[in-house]
Scaffold this motif. Structure first.
Motif, PDB file in Angstrom:
ATOM      1  N   ASP A 132     -34.473   9.467  -0.574  1.00 40.96           N
ATOM      2  CA  ASP A 132     -34.861   9.338   0.833  1.00 40.96           C
ATOM      3  C   ASP A 132     -33.802  10.058   1.668  1.00 40.96           C
ATOM      4  O   ASP A 132     -32.711   9.529   1.878  1.00 40.96           O
ATOM      5  CB  ASP A 132     -34.949   7.865   1.235  1.00 40.96           C
ATOM      6  N   PRO A 133     -34.081  11.275   2.133  1.00 39.94           N
ATOM      7  CA  PRO A 133     -33.069  12.084   2.819  1.00 39.94           C
ATOM      8  C   PRO A 133     -32.729  11.558   4.213  1.00 39.94           C
ATOM      9  O   PRO A 133     -33.490  10.807   4.827  1.00 39.94           O
ATOM     10  CB  PRO A 133     -33.724  13.466   2.913  1.00 39.94           C
ATOM     11  N   ALA A 134     -31.583  11.972   4.700  1.00 36.28           N
ATOM     12  CA  ALA A 134     -31.159  11.676   6.075  1.00 36.28           C
ATOM     13  C   ALA A 134     -30.048  12.646   6.438  1.00 36.28           C
ATOM     14  O   ALA A 134     -29.337  13.147   5.567  1.00 36.28           O
ATOM     15  CB  ALA A 134     -30.679  10.239   6.217  1.00 36.28           C
ATOM     16  N   GLY A 135     -29.916  12.891   7.721  1.00 31.69           N
ATOM     17  CA  GLY A 135     -28.809  13.714   8.195  1.00 31.69           C
ATOM     18  C   GLY A 135     -27.859  12.851   8.980  1.00 31.69           C
ATOM     19  O   GLY A 135     -27.641  11.683   8.662  1.00 31.69           O
ATOM     20  N   GLN A 136     -27.294  13.385  10.022  1.00 34.09           N
ATOM     21  CA  GLN A 136     -26.436  12.598  10.885  1.00 34.09           C
ATOM     22  C   GLN A 136     -27.309  11.669  11.723  1.00 34.09           C
ATOM     23  O   GLN A 136     -28.383  12.027  12.172  1.00 34.09           O
ATOM     24  CB  GLN A 136     -25.603  13.507  11.784  1.00 34.09           C
ATOM     25  N   GLY A 137     -26.855  10.466  11.953  1.00 28.72           N
ATOM     26  CA  GLY A 137     -27.644   9.504  12.715  1.00 28.72           C
ATOM     27  C   GLY A 137     -27.546   8.121  12.117  1.00 28.72           C
ATOM     28  O   GLY A 137     -26.670   7.830  11.306  1.00 28.72           O
ATOM     29  N   LYS A 138     -28.490   7.261  12.499  1.00 23.10           N
ATOM     30  CA  LYS A 138     -28.419   5.860  12.075  1.00 23.10           C
ATOM     31  C   LYS A 138     -28.999   5.612  10.686  1.00 23.10           C
ATOM     32  O   LYS A 138     -28.732   4.584  10.076  1.00 23.10           O
ATOM     33  CB  LYS A 138     -29.145   4.975  13.074  1.00 23.10           C
ATOM     34  N   ASP A 139     -29.811   6.540  10.171  1.00 24.60           N
ATOM     35  CA  ASP A 139     -30.435   6.339   8.867  1.00 24.60           C
ATOM     36  C   ASP A 139     -29.459   6.628   7.734  1.00 24.60           C
ATOM     37  O   ASP A 139     -28.564   7.463   7.850  1.00 24.60           O
ATOM     38  CB  ASP A 139     -31.668   7.233   8.713  1.00 24.60           C
ATOM     39  N   PHE A 140     -29.682   5.947   6.612  1.00 23.76           N
ATOM     40  CA  PHE A 140     -28.897   6.182   5.410  1.00 23.76           C
ATOM     41  C   PHE A 140     -29.603   7.204   4.537  1.00 23.76           C
ATOM     42  O   PHE A 140     -30.828   7.206   4.437  1.00 23.76           O
ATOM     43  CB  PHE A 140     -28.737   4.885   4.607  1.00 23.76           C
ATOM     44  N   ALA A 141     -28.813   8.060   3.897  1.00 19.41           N
ATOM     45  CA  ALA A 141     -29.331   8.907   2.823  1.00 19.41           C
ATOM     46  C   ALA A 141     -29.225   8.092   1.547  1.00 19.41           C
ATOM     47  O   ALA A 141     -28.167   7.550   1.243  1.00 19.41           O
ATOM     48  CB  ALA A 141     -28.517  10.190   2.711  1.00 19.41           C
TER      49      ALA A 141
END
Length: 215
Positions: free
Chosen positions: A60-69
């Motif tokens: 489950d990808p994510a970049g900078q921000g509140k979500d986790f990669a």
């Protein structure tokens, strides 16, 4: 309550969910059954990889921000004629940039040599998919587009794995907390309740998708 929490090795989120029934919206409905989630827990043990192990990875990808990669590896074993799926390794991080997350996931692919890895390709996930697929690893690397129609199917597969008792997750882990906090709103939307996240749920579901569980 403290004694019960200690004896059962429950996190604060689990106590809140099951015993105090404190949710962000009372009309929401828990997606995953508390008893099934508790039954799926096993003692977390350091994973020692063997070349004969059969593994699948969900990303489950994510970049900078509140979500986790998040990337979760499921190991498949046979017990009493059933295939058992055990979460043996997880990468989960929020800080950092995409390149750092991609390096960590690519290291998992190199070390674990899974049969297949499924990457959510929504938004920036397409870039992750292209980068990981371009590294030349022998495993199959595929994308999954999460939509209003495909997400219930993906989550439903995780529900089935819990109901059949073939999924094993680390005891007291963030995966347990997210499963218990995951809600279906009165409008039918599937999402994390309150301030919780659902990144490990998505990665776990994508790993089952990679394994073609119940297909």
């Amino acid at each position: 309550m403290g004694r019960v929490q200690q004896e059962l090795n429950l996190s604060d989120a689990q106590i809140s969910s099951e015993y105090e029934m404190v949710f962000s919206a009372a009309v929401d409905e828990a997606v995953f059954d508390f008893g099934l989630v508790m039954a799926a827990q096993v003692k977390a043990e350091p994973y020692e990889h063997s070349a004969s192990d059969v593994l699948y990875i969900g990303v489950d990808p994510a970049g900078q921000g509140k979500d986790f990669a998040v990337a979760i590896a499921l190991k498949v074993d046979r017990e009493n004629g059933k295939e058992i799926y055990t979460a043996v390794q997880m990468y989960r991080k929020r800080t950092g940039v995409s390149e750092q997350h991609l390096n960590a996931v690519s290291q998992m692919l190199e070390e674990l040599d899974p049969v297949c890895a499924t990457v959510e390709k929504n938004s920036m996930g397409q870039v992750w998919l292209e980068n990981l697929a371009g590294l030349g690893y022998p495993c199959q690397i595929e994308g999954f587009n999460t939509t209003a129609a495909s997400k219930p199917v993906l989550i439903g597969r995780l529900q089935i794995a819990l109901e059949r008792g073939v999924l094993r997750i680390p005891k007291g882990s963030v995966i347990v907390d997210e499963l218990l906090a995951f809600r279906r709103t009165d409008s039918g939307k599937l999402e994390a309740g309150g301030n919780a996240h659902d990144d490990t749920i998505m990665a776990l579901s994508l790993a089952l998708q990679a394994a073609r569980f119940n297909q």
